[in-house]
Scaffold this motif. Structure first.
Motif: not given
Lengths: 122, 247
Positions: A78, A80, B138-141, B160
């Protein structure tokens, strides 16, 4: 985007953004969607810059509303994906709009009269 | 009817009402703050604060009723609060937190399960440690960090931001480090130290070993698997660098 400081000795977006921020934005305007590593790889060709610096800059630009960020699953996990929120022209137009509004708000009739005279000469 | 009388009797005391209102207000404030973008450590402190503040009025009520029924003579509010309600709250909050806080993360919309080669890597090394493979999320950070829970459903969380800036070997080093914590049933996770001291589970998890010893052991495990300390050291350096640059 809020305009609080303009460096008048610089031109274009460099008057508003730090050199690294400006370079990052130019890359995003050129290539619509990029990962942190891709931007870093491009920047590294012309200057010495750490991957962490690029990551921090992108997060700051995201906080300022200049870029958007989505999490995407891909090869390698994953990551960005960053993209500019507006085109270069759109961004510059917004900056000018905000700057003029601030000038009018600060200087009132003096600023309005100036703009009237300036544009009537054209 | 008797229950209503008990409740009415409890609420008749202004001190009980005041304490309960303050506690529930604190629970609400902690919950509101929890929903904002705060660092992981703060989030955990807020989660425990929320749970404890929710439980406290009920613990106080229950203990006041027990006092009255069993004739302990603990009519003093100070006695009820400090000798009974607070310790009971801390114990209950720790137990609930132990079970519920990890779910905050695994069920959160900002976390998602990691599959693929990294999970396979984790699975392989969990088996060598004779440990059930923990969940990997996974952590959205955008900030780079990692933590793990060695609780009912052991899990490892990687932001992330970390996945973005670390190399494959550096990420694997971090995963091995966290796996070691889970395999050794180390501290619940890297909690704020005051919560560690209050929680009775600090005596069960990592019995006899301090947090720094646990960290050294986890570092040593990662280095032994990879045959070098450099990947974990490099990962830590990048995390520290990010933290300093981000301010």
């Amino acid at each position: 985007m809020e305009v609080n400081k303009i460096r008048l000795e610089k031109k274009g977006i460099e008057s508003l953004l730090s050199p690294l921020e400006a370079d990052v934005m130019k890359l995003l305007w050129k290539k619509e969607k990029s990962r942190v590593r891709e931007i870093h790889a491009s920047l590294k060709k012309d200057r010495k810059v750490a991957l962490t610096s690029v990551a921090v800059i992108l997060d700051r630009l995201h906080t300022r509303g200049m870029v958007s960020r989505t999490a995407e699953q891909g090869r390698g996990g994953t990551h960005y994906i960053y993209s500019a929120n507006a085109s270069k022209e759109g961004f510059e137009a917004k900056v000018i709009e905000n700057t003029v509004e601030k000038l009018i708000s600060s200087f009132g009739p003096v600023a309005v009269n100036y703009f009237n005279e300036r544009f009537s000469k054209q | 009817m008797n229950h209503l009388i008990c409740v009415a009797d409890f609420l008749w005391s202004p001190v009980n009402v005041l304490l309960s209102t303050v506690s529930l207000s604190l629970a609400y404030l902690a919950f509101s703050k929890l929903r904002t973008n705060v660092p992981v450590r703060q989030k955990l402190a807020l989660a425990y604060t929320h749970i404890a503040a929710l439980i406290f009025p009920f613990a106080l009520f229950g203990l006041k009723m027990a006092c009255n029924t069993l004739g302990f003579g603990c009519h003093s509010i100070v006695t009820a609060v400090f000798l009974y309600a607070l310790p009971a709250t801390i114990v209950l909050a720790s137990m609930f937190g132990f079970a519920l806080v990890p779910l905050l993360y695994t069920r959160s919309s900002s976390s998602s399960a990691i599959r693929g080669s990294l999970f396979s890597f984790l699975d392989t090394h969990a088996k060598t440690l004779d440990t059930k493979t923990p969940g990997l999320y996974s952590i959205d950070n955008p900030a780079p960090f990692a933590f793990s829970f060695s609780t009912l459903r052991p899990s490892i969380f990687l932001s992330i931001g970390m996945l973005d800036i670390l190399s494959k070997k550096e990420i694997e080093a971090v995963v091995l480090h966290e796996l070691s914590h889970i395999a050794n049933k180390d501290s619940l996770l890297k909690m704020p130290s005051f919560l560690i001291r209050l929680s009775p589970f600090s005596f069960i998890n990592g019995f006899g070993s301090s947090i720094s010893e646990q960290e050294k052991r986890a570092d040593g495990f990662a280095a032994s698997v990879q045959g070098t300390e450099k990947h974990l050291a490099s990962a830590k350096r990048k995390i520290e660098e990010y933290s300093q640059l981000a301010g």
